[in-house]
Motif scaffolding. Structure first.
Motif, mmCIF file in Angstrom:
data_model
loop_
_atom_site.group_PDB
_atom_site.id
_atom_site.type_symbol
_atom_site.label_atom_id
_atom_site.label_comp_id
_atom_site.label_asym_id
_atom_site.label_seq_id
_atom_site.Cartn_x
_atom_site.Cartn_y
_atom_site.Cartn_z
ATOM 1 N N ARG A 68 -10.287 -1.701 1.455
ATOM 2 C CA ARG A 68 -9.280 -2.502 1.158
ATOM 3 C C ARG A 68 -9.059 -3.287 2.457
ATOM 4 N NH1 ARG A 68 -7.909 -2.958 -3.895
ATOM 5 N NH2 ARG A 68 -5.766 -3.170 -3.300
ATOM 6 N N TRP A 107 -8.762 1.718 -6.075
ATOM 7 C CA TRP A 107 -9.555 1.045 -7.015
ATOM 8 C C TRP A 107 -9.525 1.522 -8.640
ATOM 9 C CZ3 TRP A 107 -10.389 -4.099 -5.841
ATOM 10 C CH2 TRP A 107 -10.590 -4.167 -4.620
ATOM 11 N N ASP A 160 -6.722 -8.126 -0.572
ATOM 12 C CA ASP A 160 -6.756 -7.119 -1.927
ATOM 13 C C ASP A 160 -5.263 -6.871 -2.286
ATOM 14 O OD1 ASP A 160 -9.585 -6.955 -1.976
ATOM 15 O OD2 ASP A 160 -9.397 -5.652 -0.082
ATOM 16 N N ILE A 161 -4.138 -6.982 -1.486
ATOM 17 C CA ILE A 161 -2.986 -6.684 -2.019
ATOM 18 C C ILE A 161 -2.017 -7.737 -2.152
ATOM 19 C CG2 ILE A 161 -3.019 -4.247 -0.882
ATOM 20 C CD1 ILE A 161 -1.468 -5.265 1.582
ATOM 21 N N GLN A 172 -0.704 0.577 -4.590
ATOM 22 C CA GLN A 172 -0.118 0.453 -3.018
ATOM 23 C C GLN A 172 1.147 0.951 -2.542
ATOM 24 O OE1 GLN A 172 -3.897 -1.483 -2.287
ATOM 25 N NE2 GLN A 172 -2.327 -0.907 -0.797
ATOM 26 N N SER A 221 -12.344 3.583 -0.523
ATOM 27 C CA SER A 221 -11.009 3.525 -1.270
ATOM 28 C C SER A 221 -11.049 3.630 -3.035
ATOM 29 C CB SER A 221 -10.335 1.966 -0.995
ATOM 30 O OG SER A 221 -10.119 1.644 0.340
ATOM 31 N N TYR A 231 -5.438 1.224 7.584
ATOM 32 C CA TYR A 231 -5.831 2.135 6.681
ATOM 33 C C TYR A 231 -6.234 3.524 7.201
ATOM 34 C CZ TYR A 231 -5.202 -0.773 2.149
ATOM 35 O OH TYR A 231 -4.601 -1.501 1.336
ATOM 36 N N TYR A 290 0.538 3.298 2.185
ATOM 37 C CA TYR A 290 -0.294 2.182 1.971
ATOM 38 C C TYR A 290 0.365 0.877 2.131
ATOM 39 C CZ TYR A 290 -3.560 5.635 0.139
ATOM 40 O OH TYR A 290 -4.479 6.677 -0.362
#
Length: 315
Positions: free
Chosen positions: A203, A121, A207-208, A226, A117, A39, A230
């Motif tokens: 993140r 969010w 989280d993805i 995303q 982030s 990130y 990202y």
């Protein structure tokens, strides 16, 4: 005013550029070392390079808690510190050193989305607007009095990348206006309503990871949040990882077990979603484009050649 700037990545770069273009005098810059974190390689315009190009002294630190740094700050004699995207705790003896204290620039509409982030969010959570806040720093995370704040709306197809570009353009006006108020001697800034405060963490890969028990509307926003550059939201099909690049909420309602590869609808393939999907009242997530484990980007209708089977959170 004499300004010391603490910042990192593109957010810090934009803040420093605004300061250099303003009537104020930037006398020292403190920034983090370059990072290989996924990130932190995104939006990674160098604060150090900009400062050095303009002849401003630079200190590189992970944490601003050593005696050499404190001595350099005292020697710089700033009227104010301005911070944006500083990634570690700034101790009170640093943020309270200037006569006007420290102004922090944060990319959310505080008191909501303090921490990390915030744009991603906020988009996942379906917020109708996002923005940038300038607030005075105190010993709580993103909790000081608000000096200035500007918002932009979130559209129904906006991605995390769209919101980044829209909010990063707010940094200059928010910073300059806030410094103008402080330089003019104003002190009656707006206290944050701490009962409305929310805090979010950085993140990570967890989280993805797509959870098919989420409602399709939430999953569609996760996919948009995303967006490139990202890391994309991902799931597993027949034990192999696939990234979901684009998706829409289905027009029809689909029941069954979350994660079921169910039906071709328009240009997408509908996946059953939602914890109560068995009722048949749910919309599904119509995936339209994916990236396979070998890096190929293909339409979902090309990847899912037959219906049936399941998408899962783990292999």
């Amino acid at each position: 005013m004499r300004v010391v700037m603490f910042g990192y990545q593109t957010w810090g770069h934009r803040t420093l550029q605004a300061l250099l273009d303003s009537e104020h005098d930037v006398v020292l810059v403190v920034t983090h070392p370059r990072s290989e974190h996924a990130y932190e390689k995104i939006w990674s315009d160098s604060v150090a390079d900009l400062a050095e190009a303009r002849g401003v002294p630079v200190l590189i630190r992970n944490r601003p808690d050593d005696e050499e740094l404190f001595q350099r700050l005292e020697e710089a004699a700033p009227d104010i510190i301005v911070a944006n995207n500083w990634r570690t705790w700034i101790p009170p003896r640093v943020f309270a050193l200037p006569r006007h204290g420290t102004l922090n620039i944060h990319d959310s509409l505080l008191p909501k989305y303090a921490g990390f982030s915030p744009l991603i969010w906020a988009l996942i959570n379906g917020e109708s607007e996002v923005g940038v806040t300038a607030h005075m720093m105190n010993d709580e995370l993103d909790a000081g009095d608000i000096v200035g704040q500007e918002a932009v709306p979130v559209g129904p197809t906006d991605t995390g990348t769209d919101l980044f570009h829209r909010t990063v353009d707010l940094i200059r006006p928010v910073t300059v206006k806030a410094l103008g108020r402080i330089a003019a001697g104003e002190t009656g800034f707006t206290r944050q309503d701490r009962s409305q405060a929310t805090f979010f963490h950085k993140r990570s890969a967890e989280d993805i990871r797509i959870d098919w028990t989420w409602p399709a509307e939430d999953l569609e926003r996760l996919v948009r949040a995303q967006s490139e550059p990202y890391p994309s939201a991902f799931t597993y099909h027949r034990g192999k990882r696939i990234e979901v690049l684009t998706a829409v909420v289905s027009e029809g309602r689909y029941g069954g077990t979350p994660g079921r590869v169910f039906y071709r609808e328009g240009e997408g393939v509908v996946i059953v979603a939602g914890a109560d999907a068995r009722t048949g009242r749910n919309r599904g997530l119509a995936i339209t484009r994916v990236r396979t484990e070998d890096g190929r980007e293909v339409p979902a209708t090309e990847h899912f050649t037959t219906m049936g089977g399941y998408l899962t959170s783990r292999p």
